[in-house]
Design an enzyme around this catalytic site. Structure first.
Site, short mmCIF file in Angstrom:
data_model
loop_
_atom_site.label_atom_id
_atom_site.label_comp_id
_atom_site.label_asym_id
_atom_site.label_seq_id
_atom_site.Cartn_x
_atom_site.Cartn_y
_atom_site.Cartn_z
N SER A 150 0.82 -1.21 0.00
CA SER A 150 0.00 0.00 0.00
C SER A 150 0.86 1.26 0.00
CB SER A 150 -0.95 -0.05 1.20
OG SER A 150 -1.95 0.91 1.11
N ASP A 191 11.07 5.07 -9.49
CA ASP A 191 10.79 5.67 -10.80
C ASP A 191 11.49 7.00 -10.99
OD1 ASP A 191 9.24 3.52 -11.44
OD2 ASP A 191 7.37 4.64 -11.71
N LYS A 223 -0.70 -4.07 -3.50
CA LYS A 223 -2.00 -3.46 -3.21
C LYS A 223 -2.01 -2.05 -3.78
CE LYS A 223 -5.26 -2.13 0.42
NZ LYS A 223 -5.32 -0.69 0.11
#
Length: 414
Positions: free
Chosen positions: A313, A324, A338
């Site tokens: 999460s 990224d 999730k």
């Protein structure tokens, strides 16, 4: 389970005149709704307005409301049961009703303290099994050896097959000092019973220390155990102190961190990023929003992030943002996966409703739901004790440590 707190203090309810089609097929004047029917309608409207899947699991949501209100709702408990049955038709374990006690417990959890066994649980959407996301660090569950992906088959001898998440959680709660027995299944091992003594659980989410490394370099080791209301401030304080002590690089340990508040995840990502997107959100209309970082970061020192199967999460939001944006190298095992966002609504009787309102994507638009995030350097998880975490007996930590010790790495911005 990753839960997003967005409290609606009260939903103002407007009764309206309509035509009620009774069970015998004839029309009759609308009757005033009972308190129980009002609560059902309140829940229905929140889901109707906010739920991510506009098909409502390929069903007529208005018909679901009609059928639910046609049931005899003689008291509060019958209304709660009817609401739970209504939500079950969505086939989404993260959209769930919380009675007043459960709602207060969840609020306490995200505020930074709780009592119980210390387990983050979820229903596996493919198998329907009750599954451990992660035990809270230092909790009774962690001390008896419960691990991410363990399946809870029974609670006090009762099968969990047909229990909701909140029903399972309620059966594991109890007074401090009392015991609960769980039947646990783990891949490659025989089923076993585990007895856990309930206790007060400390939720200081940050553990930090400076460790001497090679060539006179020092590494700041920061372990973040959950994303509660204190997390961003505690982590900022810890990193600032480590900077003053001369840290040359950092290991951020997100292993077995089940997540928590979205905003905490975003704020912590901003502590490390100079600029760039933290996370994208996508609602049921396909409309995208995003959270951005604006800098300056607390430090530009090299960063390695440790992840594993219990990283879920908000932890995955943070890990994805750092990966990224090229700010960190991820080391460990693929994360839980999730990628759904829930909002928490307070209902008019003091109960609560968690609703899946959106999904999130990493800055490079990766959808990680059920897939997880793959580390840059994959190191399989092994069974170690709590005392061995962050030591030479911890292969994932050692891999991160060795990566940072390479002289070309400890030079500045990653």
């Amino acid at each position: 389970m990753g839960l997003i707190q967005n409290r609606v203090l009260r939903v103002i309810f407007c009764l309206f005149m309509a035509v009620w089609v009774g069970i015998y097929g004839f029309s009759q004047p609308a009757l005033a709704l009972t308190d129980e029917q009002k609560l059902v309608s309140e829940v229905w409207r929140i889901v109707n307005r906010s739920y991510l899947d506009e098909t409502f699991n390929h069903q007529n949501w208005a018909t679901v409301r009609q059928k639910t209100l046609a049931k005899p709702l003689k008291d509060e408990q019958s209304a709660y049961k009817a609401i739970q049955e209504m939500l079950k038709t969505l086939d989404d374990p993260f959209t769930r009703f919380l009675d007043p006690e459960q709602y207060r417990s969840l609020q306490v959890n995200t505020s930074g303290e709780l009592t119980g066994v210390g387990l983050q649980i979820a229903l596996n959407q493919e198998t329907g099994k009750l599954e451990v996301v992660a035990p809270i660090a230092g909790s009774p569950a962690e001390k008896v050896g419960i691990k991410p992906r363990d399946r809870i088959l029974q609670i006090e001898g009762l099968s969990t097959q047909n229990l909701t998440l909140d029903e399972a959680a309620a059966r594991m709660r109890g007074p401090i000092g009392s015991f609960v027995t769980l039947l646990i299944a783990r891949d490659g091992e025989a089923e076993k019973e585990v007895q856990i003594m309930r206790d007060r659980i400390s939720l200081n989410p940050v553990v930090a220390e400076l460790r001497p490394g090679n060539q006179g370099k020092s590494i700041g080791y920061v372990r973040l155990t959950q994303f509660n209301a204190n997390a961003a401030a505690e982590l900022a304080h810890a990193v600032s102190q480590l900077e003053k002590k001369g840290a040359d690089g950092y290991i951020l340990d997100l292993r077995n961190n089940p997540g928590g508040l979205l905003q905490a995840g975003v704020e912590i990502a901003r502590l490390w990023l100079d600029s760039g997107t933290v996370v994208h959100t996508v609602n049921r209309q396909g409309i995208q929003g995003s959270f951005e970082s604006f800098g300056p970061p607390l430090t530009s020192d090299p960063l390695v992030v440790l992840v594993n199967e219990g990283t879920a999460s908000a932890s995955e939001i943070l890990a994805g943002a750092l990966q990224d944006n090229g700010r960190a190298t991820l080391v460990g095992a693929t994360t839980f996966g999730k990628g759904l966002i829930q909002s928490l609504f307070e209902l008019s009787d003091g109960s609560g409703l968690a609703v899946t309102i959106a999904k999130y994507e990493t800055p490079k638009h990766r959808d990680i739901n059920k897939l997880g995030i793959k580390p840059d350097k994959v190191i399989p998880s092994v069974s170690i004790t709590r005392e061995q975490v962050g030591t030479e007996e911890d292969p994932q930590f050692q891999a991160a440590w060795e990566f940072l010790q390479k002289s070309p790495v400890i030079v500045g911005v990653n």
